[in-house]
Design an enzyme around this catalytic site. Structure first.
Site, PDB file in Angstrom:
ATOM      1  N   CYS A  83      53.357  11.925 -17.015  1.00 38.13           N
ATOM      2  CA  CYS A  83      51.963  11.813 -16.554  1.00 38.13           C
ATOM      3  C   CYS A  83      51.404  13.115 -15.987  1.00 38.13           C
ATOM      4  CB  CYS A  83      51.808  10.667 -15.558  1.00 38.13           C
ATOM      5  SG  CYS A  83      52.837  10.781 -14.086  1.00 38.13           S
ATOM      6  N   ASP A 317      42.987   8.467 -16.096  1.00 39.82           N
ATOM      7  CA  ASP A 317      44.346   7.952 -15.938  1.00 39.82           C
ATOM      8  C   ASP A 317      45.156   8.151 -17.224  1.00 39.82           C
ATOM      9  OD1 ASP A 317      46.615   6.539 -15.318  1.00 39.82           O
ATOM     10  OD2 ASP A 317      45.579   4.735 -14.659  1.00 39.82           O
ATOM     11  N   HIS A 319      48.054   6.851 -17.791  1.00 37.90           N
ATOM     12  CA  HIS A 319      49.071   5.803 -17.902  1.00 37.90           C
ATOM     13  C   HIS A 319      48.723   4.687 -18.883  1.00 37.90           C
ATOM     14  CE1 HIS A 319      49.720   7.677 -13.885  1.00 37.90           C
ATOM     15  NE2 HIS A 319      50.957   7.668 -14.328  1.00 37.90           N
TER      16      HIS A 319
END
Length: 430
Positions: A83, A317, A319
């Protein structure tokens, strides 16, 4: 109950409009005619579509799966560990968008992206977290991409300028493809980190990623990238002479222009937890036109912070685990590289370890930026000393050895010692 839910959504939409004010635009700046909106006295006249268009135009880089194995390993996905590399990619991508396309650019098809999830713009979506690390590591498929599609895409552009912009738009995305040949793809970033002891499957913190990005840009041999360089601050200090030297060095023959520079500043916003006193500092940084975002997040999860609204940070994000896209093919699909909706997080949840990015087009731009950033640092700092500083002269005048990495090593010995101070607060998998 239904009316109450509608009111809540309308309130959120109103907040998104005010958030647009802080998405890289200075509060006192009047927007160009492109938006048809002006910002005066902290009041914005516009609509949520303008905010969405600006946000969706940013390049979104997420977990991927089923890409070619990373050299020397069996990894074909970065789910659960990549990430911070992805948020670093997003910051670099935004700097490249500014460099090649300019701040006024937006993707013509941005508003054609549909999120088929009916909750896309409801309070539930704003409040929910994207995914859990535990699910990704246990092999469960909870890290799914939102179901997005393009509607009414014309595929044609009205003039040569738009055609040129779309060529660069695709080119920038292709540089971040998940293949060994991509200049700033995951494979190349992992290769750049090997000599610092990092490998595929490891966790990378914001400070380490800053140096990896520097190395990747230094090693890029693409003709379009010879006019841009990266500088990483040393001990929260930007040495102006060193920056200007990098902007002036190794000019391509026949070109006298100085280089653009991306300045990366690893900082800590507190001890074990982020100090709330730094909120105004972060908001001040994100309001600067030179800022290209922050590589940060919350403990164990990295986010790319692109703006703020009230006391919350707006972020992209990484993820979501999306399928591999072959960016080498003509007209590869773009929709999975653009985020259909923003997310926000309370500043108090932010991990103290982060890296701030700035972009300056030339030396003159750097001088202006250093003055504005220094002024902002003084205004937002409640302590005697700001979080980082700009000083005149080269680092060698302050008893630092040069930190330029050699061909054999990513980090010098001094850099390795400095980075150890960040290691205890990097994103750690429990």
């Amino acid at each position: 109950m239904e009316a109450a839910g509608t009111d809540e959504v309308e309130k959120l939409k109103t907040k998104f409009i005010s958030a647009w004010n802080n998405m890289k635009y200075n509060e006192n700046k009047v927007l160009t005619a492109r938006s048809g909106c002006t910002i005066e006295d902290h009041v914005i006249a516009g609509n949520v579509e303008e905010f969405r268009k600006d946000f969706i135009s940013r390049i979104w880089l997420t977990y991927r799966e089923e890409f070619p194995p990373v050299d020397g390993s069996a990894w074909t996905t970065d789910c659960g560990w990549g990430c911070t590399l992805r948020t670093g990619q997003m910051l670099l991508a935004q700097a490249l968008v500014l460099h090649f396309l300019g701040r006024a650019w937006t993707w013509p098809d941005a508003l054609n992206i549909e999120n088929s999830d009916s909750e896309s713009w409801t309070s539930h979506t704003v409040k929910k977290f994207t995914a859990s690390f535990e699910a990704s590591l246990s092999g469960e498929r909870e890290l799914r991409t939102p179901n997005v599609s393009l509607k009414g895409t014309t595929g044609k552009y009205s003039d040569d300028h738009e055609v040129r912009n779309e060529i660069y738009h695709r080119k920038i995305i292709s540089w971040f493809g998940d293949s060994p040949s991509a200049l700033f793809g995951l494979h190349q970033l992992i290769e750049c980190g090997k000599k610092s002891g990092k490998k595929a499957g490891d966790w990378y913190g914001p400070a380490v990623v800053a140096h990896i990005l520097r190395k990747a840009v230094e090693e890029a041999r693409h003709p379009d990238l010879q006019g841009i360089t990266v500088y990483v601050a040393q001990d929260c200090t930007v040495y102006s002479s060193d920056v200007i030297d990098k902007q002036s060095a190794s000019m391509t023959s026949g070109k006298a222009d100085d280089k653009a520079v991306i300045i990366l500043v690893p900082v800590r916003l507190g001890g074990e937890r982020t100090n709330p006193d730094y909120l105004e500092f972060v908001k001040g940084v994100l309001s600067l036109e030179y800022c290209v975002g922050i590589i940060g997040g919350k403990p164990k999860q990295s986010y790319y912070f692109a703006g703020f609204q009230d006391d919350s940070l707006i972020y992209m994000d990484p993820h979501y685990c999306q399928s591999f896209v072959d960016v080498s093919i003509k007209d590869f699909p773009l929709e999975t590289f653009h985020c259909p909706s923003p997310k926000k997080m309370s500043f108090r949840k932010m991990d103290p370890s982060c890296t701030i990015g700035f972009y300056c087009r030339n030396v003159q731009d750097f001088h202006r930026a250093s003055e504005e950033i220094t002024k902002m640092l003084k205004m937002s700092s409640k302590e005697k000393y700001p979080l980082f500083t700009f000083v005149h002269g080269p680092s060698r005048d302050y008893d630092f050895t040069s930190t330029t990495a050699s061909e054999e090593d990513l980090f010098s010995e001094d850099e390795k010692k400095k980075l150890k101070r960040f290691s205890t607060e990097e994103f750690v998998l429990l």
